[in-house]
Write an enzyme that holds these catalytic residues in place. Structure first.
Site, PDB file in Angstrom:
ATOM      1  N   GLN A  80       1.445   7.014  -6.819  1.00  0.00           N
ATOM      2  CA  GLN A  80      -0.121   7.770  -6.747  1.00  0.00           C
ATOM      3  C   GLN A  80       0.506   9.184  -6.811  1.00  0.00           C
ATOM      4  OE1 GLN A  80      -1.051   7.839  -2.156  1.00  0.00           O
ATOM      5  NE2 GLN A  80      -2.890   6.183  -2.866  1.00  0.00           N
ATOM      6  N   TYR A  96      -7.229  15.246   1.222  1.00  0.00           N
ATOM      7  CA  TYR A  96      -6.527  15.992   0.248  1.00  0.00           C
ATOM      8  C   TYR A  96      -6.834  16.104  -0.732  1.00  0.00           C
ATOM      9  CZ  TYR A  96      -2.830  12.782   3.076  1.00  0.00           C
ATOM     10  OH  TYR A  96      -2.350  12.561   3.597  1.00  0.00           O
ATOM     11  N   ARG A 139       1.119  -1.088   7.015  1.00  0.00           N
ATOM     12  CA  ARG A 139       2.149  -1.772   8.555  1.00  0.00           C
ATOM     13  C   ARG A 139       3.171  -3.471   8.409  1.00  0.00           C
ATOM     14  NH1 ARG A 139      -1.927   1.606   9.817  1.00  0.00           N
ATOM     15  NH2 ARG A 139      -1.058   3.875  11.195  1.00  0.00           N
ATOM     16  N   ARG A 177      -7.979   5.370  -5.810  1.00  0.00           N
ATOM     17  CA  ARG A 177      -8.054   5.148  -4.049  1.00  0.00           C
ATOM     18  C   ARG A 177      -8.954   6.588  -3.416  1.00  0.00           C
ATOM     19  NH1 ARG A 177      -4.790   4.641   1.045  1.00  0.00           N
ATOM     20  NH2 ARG A 177      -4.149   2.506  -0.075  1.00  0.00           N
ATOM     21  N   SER A 198       0.875  -1.029  -0.664  1.00  0.00           N
ATOM     22  CA  SER A 198       0.038   0.076  -0.135  1.00  0.00           C
ATOM     23  C   SER A 198       1.262   1.034   0.287  1.00  0.00           C
ATOM     24  CB  SER A 198      -0.790  -0.214   1.477  1.00  0.00           C
ATOM     25  OG  SER A 198      -1.834   1.019   0.944  1.00  0.00           O
ATOM     26  N   PRO A 199       0.270   2.334  -0.812  1.00  0.00           N
ATOM     27  CA  PRO A 199       1.347   3.174  -0.661  1.00  0.00           C
ATOM     28  C   PRO A 199       1.631   3.980   1.073  1.00  0.00           C
ATOM     29  CG  PRO A 199      -0.709   3.883  -1.956  1.00  0.00           C
ATOM     30  CD  PRO A 199      -1.014   2.565  -1.183  1.00  0.00           C
TER      31      PRO A 199
END
Length: 797
Positions: free
Chosen positions: A522, A603, A745, A651, A443-444
């Protein structure tokens, strides 16, 4: 004998309780129970509610100390009961056996046991075995507990309302409120317990049949009014519990709102006639109801403590509220024995039970919501549908189900297309012209380690290591499209040629040293969440100096102390769209295999989508269609310069976890809009849009949103959110809830997470490739011996 005040209680006080009850309820001695004196061992115990939890607590406390005075108040008659059968787990039974062998032995003599679960859908039955259930009639359970309480000397007061809780608290050392989901005690002290009660979208009715199912049976009925489901299980040699459930709108369309109790029973029997073998259903003051999930911030107040449904509820589709109540009673009794004071005992009880209950409630909510959205899964292949149902709560997993019923699990894998010996996570997946060799995505993750937006050696090692680690797709962090679009001064960018050259170096390393691994970029813009410190210096905190101006759909700061952004005008919107286009062009030349547009987490583009952050009154604000306008303009511009054969994903935050924000229904419409413009998949995240969000964290907690989008919008999805094990990945993929799983993680903890997942499952095939220099490490290292020879003989003397 001492009261909670520490003063002598006359020997005849117990006889006065009933005569004083009416006055006490009308006018309590005090508004709140006083904090108890330091009581190391409560001797006078009042229990409000004579259900299984209250009765079992009474029996345990009296057994542990025969000198205790334990009184149970129950407003109903001894033989009154609502519902029919009760399911108890082996774990709960083990606790009962250890604490009170007499009760355990009595229960054992009445249990009905079975192993199978049958799922019947569209006239096809799928059976999974090895589950192990035990049930008995609720009335029989109460009889056993009544007898045990009387044998021990507990005073049972039936057909008697309990005195006011504050009065009981003054005249007893301990008050146990086991008065159910509609607890009067809890409502009396809402300011202390701070309950949250959530109602859900289905109606259900609790009935019984006069024969025993041979399994736990789930049956789906697709009627002209909508989908209905039956949950059934045996609880005696000649009786079964039957619960009929359906969404509120289906219940209304079917006319159940106008039917009386008997008419409802007859209608249910007709709908599920095949499952019931044409036999009738019976009721016991049965009524259609909506399930209520009860959560309390605190479980105790002074010397009053909540137990069972008064403290918490969990949906019946994963087990029994009786099970939780009995486990509460066991824990409370143990804590009262172990702790030196009542205050510490009640605190220890909460500390012990709250995490267990929270975990159960998360599983119950996942199960409940799966049934609420049952219609999404009706068109799945029969075995996959059954697997999906069995793993709905995330407590039963792919690996766990394989242990229970290997034959069933292998059949589901074959139907899915897994080659022999291939776990679902190591099957390939195609997006446009890109075929990923497995379903794992790194994942980013923002690293905040770039200089002037240029990724350096750290990024090469970080992304290179994870590419070598076996994932099918490795994603960059959010790469910013302008200096003003950065989150922090350490964020990477793609707005200069120097940055593009640095990214080209990283992409070349991945393609050369980890052939078969794809790398995606991304692209995003920070919007109102920019110009902040590095994460480890103060996440979301404004820079001490060197701040740059922020822009957003509306001039709303992220936090009260955040910089207020400037509302974007038409010319600035055009400039930003061109910045995204230029960054995408550079990304294509750098050789990235996939491009993801970041429209999540508050964002800039996400800020347009959420009604909480977009208050515009022009063509870019208001309705969802208008809020989508600018993100879609950016998507179209990027898609126009991104190579046709390479996929684009988006996303999104599927919910804001805040009132008035984006909802699950909105997320489906957002996904559909991007799909209509050419998105190849939706990367389904949640939240981080507003600072006062209230997410419901838990294992795989975001995946239901991916599941919903996948089946409602009909396009591939990437699931994210606390997916932490390869077993989770296999379960989600095989159940059809997602197409790809993105993990963050776990890949920080172990860059070679995917390689190790293959090794731990004994898989060595094309879905994952060990780099030649690492091949020698493809088996787990040996460890020291942890077992020991068992003694063959026991010698005496």
């Amino acid at each position: 004998m001492l009261s909670a005040k520490g003063t002598a209680t006359p020997s005849g006080a117990r006889g006065c309780v009933e005569s004083a009850a009416s006055a006490a309820r009308a006018r309590p001695a005090t508004d709140d129970p006083q904090p108890p004196a330091v009581i190391s061992h409560p001797l006078r115990v009042a229990i409000i509610g004579g259900g299984p939890g209250g009765l079992y607590a009474a029996a345990l406390l009296k057994r542990l100390d025969p000198d205790r005075e334990v009184t149970v108040w129950e407003r109903n008659a001894p033989d009154d009961t609502f519902g029919f059968g009760v399911v108890l787990s082996d774990e709960t039974l083990g606790g009962i056996e250890h604490a009170d062998p007499v009760v355990y032995e009595a229960l054992q003599n009445h249990f009905t046991r079975w192993d199978d679960i049958d799922i019947v859908h569209r006239s096809t039955r799928q059976t999974s075995g090895g589950h192990g259930f035990a049930a008995l009639g609720r009335k029989r359970l109460l009889e056993i507990l009544h007898a045990r309480c009387r044998e021990l000397g507990v005073e049972l007061r039936f057909r008697t309302e309990a005195p006011y809780p504050a009065w009981l608290a003054e005249t007893h050392d301990l008050v146990i409120a086991a008065d159910g989901v509609h607890s009067t005690t809890r409502e009396t002290y809402t300011h202390v317990f701070r309950p949250h009660v959530a109602e859900h979208h289905c109606r259900y009715i609790w009935l019984a049949a006069d024969f025993a199912f041979t399994s736990f049976r789930f049956e789906i009925a697709e009627t002209e009014h909508g989908v209905m489901q039956l949950h059934g299980y045996p609880y005696a040699a000649d009786a079964s519990t039957v619960i009929v459930e359906m969404r509120e709108e289906v219940w209304e369309r079917a006319g159940f709102a106008e039917l009386d109790e008997q008419e409802s029973v007859e209608r249910c029997a007709k709908i599920f006639a095949e499952a019931l073998r044409g036999r009738p259903l019976k009721s016991n003051k049965s009524a259609w109801t909506t399930f209520r999930t009860v959560v309390n911030e605190r479980w105790s107040h002074g010397n009053i403590v909540l137990l069972g449904d008064a403290a918490h509820t969990a949906h019946f589709s994963i087990g029994s509220g009786t099970k939780l109540a009995v486990e509460d009673a066991l824990a409370l009794a143990a804590c009262l024995e172990e702790q030196p004071s009542l205050e510490r005992a009640l605190a220890a009880y909460e500390d012990e039970r709250k995490p267990v209950v929270a975990s159960t409630q998360r599983a119950a909510r996942a199960s409940l919501e799966w049934f609420e959205h049952l219609g999404l899964h009706l068109d799945q292949p029969p075995r996959q549908f059954a697997f999906n149902l069995l793993t709905r709560s995330r407590r039963v997993t792919h690996d766990n189900l394989r242990l229970r019923d290997a034959g069933f699990t292998e059949a589901v894998e074959r139907d899915f297309g897994c080659p022999p010996g291939t776990p679902p996570m190591f099957t390939p997946f195609r997006l446009r012209g890109l075929t990923l060799r497995n379903r794992v995505v790194v994942s980013p993750m923002d690293m905040y380690s770039a200089t002037d937006g240029v990724p350096g050696d750290f990024h090469l090692v970080h992304l290179g290591a994870r590419a070598l680690g076996g994932a099918g797709l490795v994603m960059t962090e959010m790469v910013c499209v302008s200096p003003e679009g950065r989150i922090t001064p350490g964020c990477a960018g793609l707005y200069t040629g120097r940055q593009a050259d640095a990214w080209r170096r990283i992409v070349r390393f991945v393609h050369t040293q980890a052939p078969g691994t794809a790398i995606g970029v991304q692209l995003g813009h920070s919007g109102r969440k920019g110009s902040t410190k590095l994460m480890w210096e103060g996440i979301d905190e404004p820079l001490d100096d060197g701040n740059w101006p922020l822009v957003a759909p509306s001039p709303i700061p992220y936090k009260p102390y955040s910089q207020t952004p400037r509302e974007l005008g038409r010319a600035q919107l055009t400039d930003i769209r061109e910045q995204f286009t230029a960054a995408a062009w550079r990304a294509a030349r750098a050789g990235f295999d996939l491009l993801e547009l970041h429209c999540a987490h508050g964002y800039l583009l996400s800020g347009f989508l959420s009604p909480l952050t977009n208050r515009r009154t022009d063509a870019y604000g208001g309705s969802l269609e208008k809020r989508l306008r600018f993100p879609l303009e950016v998507f179209d511009a990027v898609r126009a310069v991104w190579p046709e054969e390479r996929p684009m994903t988006v996303r999104i935050s599927a919910t804001d976890w805040a009132e008035g924000g984006t909802t699950g229904e909105d997320a489906v419409e957002i996904a559909r809009a991007f799909a209509a413009h050419g998105a190849d998949a939706i990367d389904v995240s949640t939240g981080q849009v507003v600072a006062d969000e209230q997410p419901e964290f838990g294992r795989s907690y975001q995946t239901p949103y991916a599941d919903r989008i996948r089946h409602s919008a009909g396009l591939p999805v990437i699931a994210v959110g606390a997916i932490s094990s390869w077993d989770d990945v296999n379960s989600l993929i095989l159940a059809g809830r997602t197409d790809l799983c993105a993990l963050a993680r776990p890949h920080l903890y172990d860059p070679h997470w995917t390689l190790h997942a293959a090794a731990e499952q004994g898989y060595d095939g094309p879905g994952v490739v060990w780099p030649a220099p690492y091949r020698a490490g493809s088996r787990r290292p040996q460890t020291g011996r942890t077992d020991a020879p068992k003694p063959r003989l026991t010698l005496s003397g």
